[in-house]
Structure formats: C-alpha cells, structure tokens
Write a protein that holds these residues in place. Structure first.
Motif, short mmCIF file in Angstrom:
data_model
loop_
_atom_site.label_atom_id
_atom_site.label_comp_id
_atom_site.label_asym_id
_atom_site.label_seq_id
_atom_site.Cartn_x
_atom_site.Cartn_y
_atom_site.Cartn_z
N LEU A 259 1.06 -1.19 -0.13
CA LEU A 259 -0.21 -0.36 0.12
C LEU A 259 1.11 1.12 0.23
O LEU A 259 1.85 1.15 0.93
CB LEU A 259 -1.00 -0.19 1.38
CG LEU A 259 -1.85 1.10 1.54
CD1 LEU A 259 -2.83 1.24 0.04
CD2 LEU A 259 -2.86 1.25 2.79
N THR A 260 0.62 2.15 -1.08
CA THR A 260 1.71 3.20 -1.20
C THR A 260 0.93 4.82 -0.64
O THR A 260 -0.11 4.57 -1.33
CB THR A 260 2.25 3.10 -2.39
OG1 THR A 260 1.29 3.73 -3.61
CG2 THR A 260 2.86 1.92 -2.81
N TRP A 261 2.24 5.73 -1.20
CA TRP A 261 1.70 7.14 -1.37
C TRP A 261 2.28 7.03 -3.22
O TRP A 261 3.20 6.95 -3.38
CB TRP A 261 2.59 8.01 -0.94
CG TRP A 261 2.35 7.49 0.35
CD1 TRP A 261 1.02 7.32 1.25
CD2 TRP A 261 3.57 8.23 1.80
NE1 TRP A 261 1.45 7.41 2.57
CE2 TRP A 261 2.44 8.03 2.67
CE3 TRP A 261 4.05 9.08 1.34
CZ2 TRP A 261 3.57 8.38 3.83
CZ3 TRP A 261 5.09 9.08 3.10
CH2 TRP A 261 4.70 8.93 4.15
N GLY A 262 0.93 6.48 -3.36
CA GLY A 262 1.26 6.66 -5.56
C GLY A 262 1.53 7.50 -6.04
O GLY A 262 2.11 7.17 -7.52
N ALA A 263 1.54 8.82 -5.94
CA ALA A 263 2.06 9.85 -5.94
C ALA A 263 2.84 10.45 -5.82
O ALA A 263 2.74 12.10 -6.01
CB ALA A 263 0.57 10.82 -6.18
N ALA A 264 3.69 9.93 -4.44
CA ALA A 264 4.94 10.03 -3.92
C ALA A 264 5.92 11.38 -5.36
O ALA A 264 6.42 10.25 -5.64
CB ALA A 264 5.79 9.49 -2.90
N GLU A 265 7.08 12.56 -4.95
CA GLU A 265 7.20 13.13 -5.27
C GLU A 265 8.76 11.67 -5.06
O GLU A 265 9.48 11.32 -4.30
CB GLU A 265 8.40 14.19 -4.87
CG GLU A 265 8.66 14.85 -5.39
CD GLU A 265 9.78 16.23 -5.15
OE1 GLU A 265 10.80 17.44 -5.44
OE2 GLU A 265 9.10 16.27 -3.50
N GLY A 266 9.17 11.53 -6.94
CA GLY A 266 10.18 10.34 -7.16
C GLY A 266 9.66 8.43 -7.06
O GLY A 266 10.64 7.97 -7.30
N GLY A 267 8.16 8.30 -7.42
CA GLY A 267 7.80 7.16 -7.28
C GLY A 267 7.24 6.90 -5.64
O GLY A 267 7.46 8.06 -4.90
N PRO A 268 6.24 5.76 -5.91
CA PRO A 268 5.22 5.19 -4.63
C PRO A 268 6.12 4.93 -4.02
O PRO A 268 7.55 4.72 -4.14
CB PRO A 268 4.69 4.46 -5.10
CG PRO A 268 5.38 4.16 -7.28
CD PRO A 268 6.16 5.53 -7.82
N SER A 297 -8.24 6.40 -4.40
CA SER A 297 -7.23 7.70 -4.23
C SER A 297 -5.77 6.87 -4.31
O SER A 297 -5.00 7.94 -3.81
CB SER A 297 -7.35 7.96 -2.68
OG SER A 297 -7.08 6.62 -1.83
N GLU A 298 -5.02 5.12 -3.94
CA GLU A 298 -3.88 5.40 -4.09
C GLU A 298 -2.97 5.73 -4.63
O GLU A 298 -2.04 6.77 -4.38
CB GLU A 298 -3.94 4.02 -3.63
CG GLU A 298 -2.32 3.22 -3.42
CD GLU A 298 -2.02 1.78 -3.08
OE1 GLU A 298 -0.68 1.33 -3.18
OE2 GLU A 298 -2.95 1.01 -3.20
N LYS A 299 -3.70 5.94 -5.86
CA LYS A 299 -2.06 6.25 -7.12
C LYS A 299 -2.62 7.87 -7.09
O LYS A 299 -1.68 8.27 -7.87
CB LYS A 299 -2.70 5.64 -8.69
CG LYS A 299 -3.82 6.74 -8.79
CD LYS A 299 -4.50 5.19 -10.48
CE LYS A 299 -5.85 5.99 -10.58
NZ LYS A 299 -6.31 5.13 -11.82
N TYR A 300 -3.59 8.30 -6.00
CA TYR A 300 -3.38 9.85 -6.56
C TYR A 300 -3.44 10.42 -5.31
O TYR A 300 -2.75 11.94 -4.62
CB TYR A 300 -4.38 11.10 -6.39
CG TYR A 300 -5.67 10.45 -7.30
CD1 TYR A 300 -5.15 10.64 -9.13
CD2 TYR A 300 -6.44 9.43 -7.80
CE1 TYR A 300 -6.07 10.74 -10.19
CE2 TYR A 300 -7.37 8.87 -8.62
CZ TYR A 300 -7.01 9.65 -9.94
OH TYR A 300 -7.54 9.27 -11.36
N THR A 301 -2.94 9.60 -3.74
CA THR A 301 -2.37 9.82 -2.74
C THR A 301 -0.42 10.83 -2.90
O THR A 301 0.57 9.87 -3.98
CB THR A 301 -2.01 9.05 -1.95
OG1 THR A 301 -3.14 8.67 -1.88
CG2 THR A 301 -1.64 9.35 -0.06
N VAL A 302 -0.21 12.05 -2.14
CA VAL A 302 1.07 12.57 -2.60
C VAL A 302 1.90 12.03 -1.26
O VAL A 302 3.22 11.48 -1.45
CB VAL A 302 1.15 14.19 -2.64
CG1 VAL A 302 2.58 14.06 -2.41
CG2 VAL A 302 0.49 14.36 -4.39
#
Length: 699
Positions: A259-268, A297-302
C-alpha cells in the motif's frame, strides 16, 4: 526563568489599533488553551453579548506543552461566543497545523483579539514585532490566496491563519484555515469577519524553555516506541501482520507492504510494516486516504501530512490534476468529515478518469472549495442539512421560484460537483434565501419550524445530538451511556475521542474491558451494542473522558490520539500509561505535577465552563435546558428495545439516572446539574461562585 509558558499574552485592540503585551502567568492555574480562553471570556465579555458584537472577543491560546517536541503537541484552542447554537454561549474551536508552535516561538501564550477595525486588516507577528497591516486587497480572496499573498510579501517563514468569503460575510458556519487545510471551526471565521480581521500571520523565531530537556526526549522515545498507535490511537493493524497478535479491518493503522503513496515525488512510497518499537516508522502507519476514499485514492496520494510535532500523519495530501481543468485547487489535504461527507449531497457522481471514481473526485472537489471559502461543515451538519432539504423537496418551499430555478439542476442530474460548489459559494456570499442553511441547525429549525415540524432535528441521519443545535461527535455509539454523557459538557459537538479511541482501538472487547474496569470499576465498559443499565463506574469513565479531553485542549495535545490508555505492545498486555501527560508537565515546568494534580487542574477548567453555561443560559436547570438529547437517540431502531442486543437506543429513564450519577461525580447539584458553591470553591473558583450567587444562579 519560566519554563513551558512564555509568560506573555498579546492583546490587540482593533478599534484603537493598540497592541500590548501583558503578563499571562495569572492564568497558569487554567493550564493554557481552553483554560486560558474560558477564563478570559469569563472576566472580560459581559453575559448577554452576541457573537458579532464589538464587545465580543476571540482568543487564540496554546499551552505549556506547545513547542516542546512532545508527540501531537501542535494544537491551538480558539475561544469566543458560539455563532450557531442556542444561547450563543462560550465555545471552543480546536485547530491543528503550524500556528501553535509559531506563536510559542514568537514568545506568546495567547492572543486576545478585541474591538473592531474600521477597515480590513491582518495581524502580523514577527517575534515581538507586532503590527496591523492593511488587508483591503485581500478582502474577497480565498483562504489559500490570502496565505500565498501574505507569504509572498513577508517571506516563507510565516504561517497564516485566515478567513474566506464565509467568514467575511459572517456565515454562522464558518471557520479559519491555517496552512491551507487545518480548520478551526465553531463560527470563528465569522467572528473574525465581524471584526474586519482577515488573517493572522506569525513567524516565531525563538524557542521554548523547558526544565528538563533530557527527560522530554526520554518521554518522546517512550511514547513513540511503547505507547502510540495510529490515528485515534488504534493500536492494532487493519490487516493481519506476522508481528501482530490482533488485527481489525476498521483500524486506522492501515499501512502495510504493497500500500503506497502512489503519487509521491520521485515515485511511489511503500508504507510497509511499522511494528511497535520502531519509532522512525510510525509516520507510515496511517494511510488515511485509503481509509477515507478507498483504493481509488492510492495513485493520487502524494503523502500523509499533519500538524507540527505529530508523528501520526492523519491528513492525506492528494493531487487530482483533472480538477484543475474545472477550476478547483487540485492539490489538497484534509482529515475527517470533509473527506467523505460533502458528496452525499449528490444522488450520483460523474466519472472522471475511470469508472466509479466520481465519488472520490466529488469529495475532494468539495472539500477543496469549502477550505477555500472557510466554510465549516460542523461535523457534517451543513452538507447533511443541504441534503435533507433537497431530498425532502423543501428547497421549493423556502426558495423564491427564480432562486430555485437558478440552481444548477442540470449539474445535479449529471453528478457534477460544480452543483455543490455553486451552493457553497451562495452560502458563503450570503446570497439569497439558500444562505439561511448556513445559520446552523438550531437557527434553521427555528426559522422553518412550521415547515419542518420537528422532523429535521430528530432525523437520525442528521445526527444532531442537542436541541440547542450541535451535532453528535461522538455519542451513544461509543460505550452507550458513557459516550452519551460526554455531550453534556460543551456547547458544541463534544469531540471527545478519549472514549472512542478505546472502543475503536481494534483490541478484543475482553482486553479493553479488563483494562478499563481496573481503573473505573466493574461494569464501566459494555460490549458494543449489548449495553446494560447505568452504573457509577460508567459515570467515572465518562468524567475521565472529558477531563482528559479538556486537559489536552489546554496543555495542548491532540485528543484524536491522546491519552495513551492502551498500547500496541503485547509485552505490556496492551495497557498504556495514563500518567504520561503529568510526566511531561513535570519535565517541562520543573514543578511537582502528578496525574491527579494535572487532572484536578483540567477539571477546574470544566467547572468554569459549567458555570459559564449557567450564566449564559440564565438558569440552574442544566438537566432540562442544556444536557438533553434529541428524540432520535431514544427512538432509533424501532424494532428493538433499549438494552436489547444489537442497539444503542437509549432509555429515557436510564439516562435520567445517568445524568444524576454524572452530576454526583462532578460535584454538581444532582437535581439541576448546576455547580455548587462547595465544588467551585474546592477548585479555587470562589469568585465564580460569588458571581453566580449575585445572579441568583447557585442551586
């Protein structure tokens, strides 16, 4: 040298422009935060003042714990008069973000705002350089636009708390917004608007002096390694993990491998495992976007954001670029009700990028708009009221035909969140009859009483707890009578998380029961939806809940996480440590504080609050005039009776007993619920008792 407190209070008179520093130490027996605010309102604002009167004041106050690095110590309490409930009594709003620590580092324990400016201004605090600046060019701007404009002018070091259109136009349900997304509600935005104060910008460059910094560091490590869980101090993960004995799908400890922060800077960024004993991983435990919005929401989460000094990052930052095309701020962050309540206005939701993503997009678009406007949802009350009037065809009854026809019904049918945005702007601008829905539930009901016929306040879906107009947050769903009783103490939704954090912790009931009964007695905690008649142990438990809440709002700490009643550690038997706040207080101040003495100081604040309620309502009969609940609390689940398994429907006679037992615990008159002279003097409030006697308001 003073430790913890700065010893200074900032007083700003907007009428005269006078800015003065005063000694704040005379308020220290009220701890800070809520205690400071309530005492200043008691001393300085005459009974009968209305919230938009020039004589009203608004106090931003912090506590000795603020800025010390203690986990979750970034809260501010805002105290003024309620704009939205019957009686316009003294009310507290609670704001996270960055304001508290900056105010402390600027050298102040509180800011008292009084009077009214002749034209729009904002307050700029740069350490001990304090000025009122012209805000004419900011009037009419959103909260985010205001923050950006002030920071662009004065520098990146500032944190800005501002009002939007709702505050400027004195909408009862308005708020202030700090750092783009941290809300202080209870009508505080409207009070600032009535005073022509657009914003407070603070840059604190100093520090806080503490007596024993080594002990504070030791306590920090202890809390992070052994005591703290996730948001709402849920102490078990939401999914089965090899290191965890228990899991609970309702837990806010949602982080896990995959389970990720999918839109984090530099990649999930994978949230991974964050077992107890690894403090550097605590910030990954709460993937709140996934909990509030679901997998979409996962892929939009920074990332997860939060308040200063808080390792529990409960505010999901998401970025939805498609919303920019429709005129929304697309990078937003918030927590709790704004994340999932507004979209309920719509009967369907248009898709944006993929099938069934419309609900998520609608919620984000709406919360972004609400924060921009400084429009307060009041724990869901405003969107629920709008929904109620739409679904029951009441808008046709209250709106002139041309106004009803001007609503964007085509967007409503299409599931477009721009329908909600249009309604929000109308309310925030006080445009038309529709804007009356922003007055607050009590005033809406009074205005349309004949049309509503008592159904609105007593509709369970509205979740309005009090006939005086505040929402349930939390109540009978939380340990039955215990949660219900927490609604007695405040003039708004009680926001008492002390109890719900226990019953929602994820631990099995039998474990919870053993820990709670050890402290409060047999029968203190019932099995969910299988509650038993009232007993004195429950009254003790309820009192504990609000005493600790008041302590946290004064100290300050986040009551969404504290107290540490439970622990995620099996080797502790999942038992927390309720003495930690007192250990911090002793380490900060160098004074001899115990758990008992700190709770006593917090209860002093509660006793003062109760006296203020008596004064402002002009009656000792708090049982009937303040403490009651709307009928739905007793009439829900019509096929079940109180005490039957499967319901938390309250029994009217049992709740009368519950109130009596609570009054006994608080030292209040058991017939009326009003504080007695004996009790007030016990808490060194003789002057308050004398004032009540002068008003013939002692039982």
């Amino acid at each position: 040298m003073a430790y913890g407190w700065t010893g200074k209070l900032l007083r700003v008179n907007l009428t005269t422009g006078k800015i003065a520093e005063e000694d704040s130490s005379k308020y220290n027996k009220y701890i800070g935060g809520t205690g400071y605010g309530d005492r200043i309102m008691y001393e300085e604002v005459p009974v009968g003042t209305k919230p938009y009167d020039e004589a009203n004041k608004i106090i931003f106050a912090i506590g000795p714990n603020t800025g010390t690095s203690a986990p979750c110590s970034g809260r501010t309490t805002i105290t003024s008069l309620s704009t939205f409930t019957k009686g316009n009594m003294v009310v507290n709003a609670h704001m996270g973000g960055e304001f508290a620590v900056h105010l402390k580092y600027a050298g102040f324990d509180a800011v008292v705002i009084e009077g009214k400016s002749a034209s729009p201004v904002y307050l700029k605090i740069d350490n001990d350089s304090v000025t009122l600046e012209d805000a004419s060019a900011l009037w009419g701007k959103t909260t985010r636009e205001t923050s950006v404009a002030i920071i662009d002018k004065h520098g990146q070091g500032y944190t800005v708390t501002s009002i939007g259109l709702a505050g400027e136009n004195m909408v009862n349900l308005s708020c202030v917004i700090n750092a783009a997304n941290h809300c202080g509600g209870a009508g505080s935005g409207a009070v600032l608007g009535s005073k022509n104060l657009k914003a407070i910008a603070v840059y604190g460059k100093g520090s806080v002096q503490v007596a024993n910094p080594q002990e504070i560091l030791k306590l920090n490590n202890y809390v992070l390694s052994d005591l703290i869980g996730s948001n709402n101090n849920h102490v078990v993960p939401s999914t089965e993990r090899p290191w965890a004995e228990f899991s609970d799908k309702g837990s806010r400890w949602t982080g896990r491998p995959g389970l990720t922060w999918g839109a984090a800077e530099g990649g999930p960024v994978d949230t991974g495992d964050s077992p107890p004993g690894e403090p550097n991983k605590v910030g990954y435990r709460c993937q709140k976007a996934h909990m509030d919005y679901g997998p979409v929401s996962e892929k939009y989460t920074v990332k997860m954001t939060g308040c200063t000094s808080c390792p529990i990052r409960c505010s999901p930052a998401v970025y939805l670029p498609e919303l920019e095309k429709e005129g929304y701020v697309a990078a937003v962050s918030n927590t709790c009700m704004p994340n999932f309540m507004w979209a309920g206005i719509m009967k369907n939701h248009k898709d944006y990028v993929e099938k069934d993503d419309g609900l998520f997009y609608c919620n984000v678009a709406s919360l972004s708009t609400a924060d921009d406007l400084g429009l307060w949802d009041n724990y869901g009350e405003l969107p629920k009221t709008i929904t109620y009037f739409i679904n029951n065809d009441l808008l046709k009854e209250i709106l002139p035909k041309d106004e009803f026809d001007s609503l964007k019904w085509d967007l409503y049918e299409a599931g477009d969140p721009a329908f909600i945005k249009d309604i929000m702007y109308r309310i925030a601008k006080q445009e038309g009859v529709l804007a009356t829905l922003g007055e607050g539930a009590y005033f809406v009901n009074e205005r349309y009483k004949e049309l509503l016929g008592g159904k609105y306040l007593n509709d369970q879906k509205m979740s309005l707890w009090s006939p005086l107009g505040w929402s349930k947050h939390h109540g009978n769903e939380t340990a039955a009578q215990v949660g219900a009783l927490t609604n007695v103490f405040f003039n708004r939704d009680c926001m008492c998380h002390t109890i719900v954090n226990i019953v929602g912790s994820g631990l099995p009931y039998d474990l919870q029961k053993g820990i709670i009964e050890e402290r409060f007695g047999v029968g203190a905690l019932d099995k969910p939806k299988a509650y038993t008649p009232m007993n004195q142990a429950k009254a003790k438990f309820a009192k504990f809940g609000v005493v600790r809440q008041t302590l946290h709002d004064s100290f300050t700490l986040c009551n969404w996480v504290w107290p540490m009643t439970l622990s995620p550690r099996k080797d502790r038997g999942y038992k927390g440590d309720l003495s930690v706040e007192a250990q911090y207080m002793a380490a900060i101040t160098g004074e001899n504080w115990t758990e008992e003495s700190l709770d006593f100081a917090a209860e002093r604040v509660l006793q003062l609050q109760r006296a203020l309620q008596v004064m402002w309502l002009g009656t000792t009969d708090m049982r009937n005039e303040h403490d009651g609940a709307n009928d739905w609390v007793f009439d829900m689940d019509p096929d079940l009776k109180p005490f039957e398994e499967g319901t938390v429907k309250m029994d009217r006679e049992d709740m009368k007993v519950a109130h009596t037992m609570l009054y006994k615990e608080m030292g209040w008159d058991e017939k009326t619920g009003a504080p007695t002279r004996e009790t007030l003097e016990k808490f060194d409030l003789k002057d308050v008792a004398d004032k009540l006697a002068e008003l013939n308001l002692l039982p």
